[in-house]
Write an enzyme that holds these catalytic residues in place. Sequence first.
Site, PDB file in Angstrom:
ATOM      1  N   GLU A 204       0.828  -1.133   0.157  1.00 28.62           N
ATOM      2  CA  GLU A 204       0.475   0.110   0.218  1.00 28.62           C
ATOM      3  C   GLU A 204       0.951   1.057   0.191  1.00 28.62           C
ATOM      4  OE1 GLU A 204      -4.163  -1.900   2.667  1.00 28.62           O
ATOM      5  OE2 GLU A 204      -2.103  -0.154   3.654  1.00 28.62           O
ATOM      6  N   HIS A 239       5.582  -0.481  14.950  1.00 24.34           N
ATOM      7  CA  HIS A 239       4.204  -1.134  14.164  1.00 24.34           C
ATOM      8  C   HIS A 239       3.689  -1.834  14.668  1.00 24.34           C
ATOM      9  CE1 HIS A 239       5.730   0.348  10.373  1.00 24.34           C
ATOM     10  NE2 HIS A 239       6.552  -0.837  11.136  1.00 24.34           N
ATOM     11  N   ARG A 300     -10.987  -9.779  17.109  1.00 25.35           N
ATOM     12  CA  ARG A 300     -11.894  -9.818  18.367  1.00 25.35           C
ATOM     13  C   ARG A 300     -11.364  -9.420  19.266  1.00 25.35           C
ATOM     14  NH1 ARG A 300      -6.053  -8.205  19.034  1.00 25.35           N
ATOM     15  NH2 ARG A 300      -4.873  -7.633  17.056  1.00 25.35           N
TER      16      ARG A 300
END
Length: 671
Positions: A204, A239, A300
């Site tokens: 991306e 990240h 979740r």
Amino acid sequence: MSRTTLNKILIANRGEIACRIAATARRMSIRTVAVHSDVDARAKFVASCDEAVSLGGAAPRDSYLRWERIIEAAKATGAEAIHPGYGFLSENAEFAEACANAGLIFIGPPASAINAMGLKAESKRLMEQAGVPLVPGYHGADQNPDLLQKEADRIGYPVMIKASAGGGGKGMRIVERKEDFAKQLLSCQREADNSFGKSDVLIERYVQRPRHIEIQIFGDSLGNYVWLFERDCSVQRRHQKVLEEAPAPGLSAERRKAMGEAAIAAARAVGYVGAGTVEFIAEPTSDGDLNFYFMEMNTRLQVEHPVTEAITGLDLVEWQLRVAAGERLPLHQDQLTINGHAIEARICAENPDNDFLPAAGHLDVYRLPGHTAFAINTHGVRIDSGVREGDNISTFYDPMIAKLIVHGETREEALARLDTALAHTHLVGVATNVAFLRRVAASHSFVNADLDTALIERERTALFGIETLPFAVTAAAVVTHIVRAERTLGNTDPWSHRDSWRIGGPARRVLQFGHGESLETVAFTQLDRQTIRLEIGGNSHQLILDDVRDISLDGNRLHLTTYRTGEMFSVFANTGSAQVHLIDRLAHAGETEAEAGRLTAPMPGKVIGMLVKAGDVVVKGQPLAVMEAMKMEHTIKAPIDGTVSEVLYAVGDQLTEGVELLRVEAPQKAE
């Protein structure tokens, strides 16, 4: 609190999330079953449950990922449902389907929704069909490296490579230049395969100065959906999230509503049931607004769910259990409101000044601020933790020790509470990020809500390599601790007192400390019971002790807490903390420094890449080997220019901390 039709659940996880789930289940009169590895047999979460079943092994693949054994344990103990927590099997569609086939309720979404959202590339295609905004990129099934290189070139650099089956910051690389793409792709694929068993990636456009904003959604089996507002998780390293807060600062009501509705559209597109999080990349516009793009959906409960609970007053685990039992969502969208502001800090066993290298060891001291477990108390503080004082932090699992959550009427009040709570968090035995968290929360960017995923790098000079306590304060604390400890020996014989009294006047005592990478000498003389003269680096200081814990150093009143573990002293003050090592000067006399080219494993782990061989010429900073430990890759680099003289381990070898991995010899100097 009324109960559901569930009577007993098995918690297929460990640590703080297992404790968190057990706490809500207990309040709802639902019995719980823990499963554990051999390493975790005596862990806090095991004691928090009504029953426990051993899975054996230590590594996740030998324990918590053995879903067949977990299903057997659920059936053997009479559990009706399995709660997967987060991580491990929580987003494993095969496990969710196996639970259903075994007649067990999976406390999460259906396997079809996990499958649809589990692969990032497939989820992007679904979101495009549902009208959810997407970042420009390549999400195709063809994984030919040449094609991926061409797609990256087409998108334009910088690009982000992401593991299609990834999460938690693993299998992600930012590529700034075309020349670096192939190397970064290989590294990303290797980490993805090790972490998720699948090496597929997507590419991306890398959004400049992005904010990471996520929406908490909930759906029930009757087709009802709500969104429980947003969390800003922009403060990240590698990240992975460091600080999370709710609501997102500066987000307009219109943009909040648009993001919430997009998140519900994403959930409807896959028939979602239960708790989920739709994550967006938000990009500032020239007019002060935000464009937002779908990034992924976590199928979740999230690690940062407590901040949503704090601003809504809800128990999301209770909602999970009720929805799993077939109940309707407890509230409608128009009944949900935001109350105040909440911030969560992830306290981890790691060394921020050494590239966040994870740490392992014995938790000698574990003292937390006044708090309530798994709920905000009257002082606005909550701790979610899965460890106790005396526990070991293992190399086999994530290094998170606890989550500290604070709540206030405003963001400013929450920030003040966060700093106070972190100042009263005393952890000794392993390296932690507590001091680093205080610096991040106090940084100009965070205080002013100038948020994006590059915040830590942008504030680097204010965050790393900072001494939070002057050495004189640390030395005063250590001397005070030593003197007070000697006074409490209880010996009434005046000839055995160690108070420096001598016939010819008070004795001058000399101590030597390891302080960071330097040696410091401290001399002190007890002038009377309360007054001590300190000599540090040629300067003299007056230290006055009171009868409790406070001291006065050169007229400044200080409240200090000092812990001694062996020859290590850990000092905590409101302004910061420090550690020093008391050196036995006789024992260390004549020692020489280790050779500069000797390379050792910084922590226990496995060799997953050996990039050089004996005889190779290397330069300082060149990557030599790659280790995997605590779910992360760590690159070992050359400390000097030289030649690799010996490689002592191979790919696949398991190393203990401190073992010599390879040797680099410096060039011979000309005569």
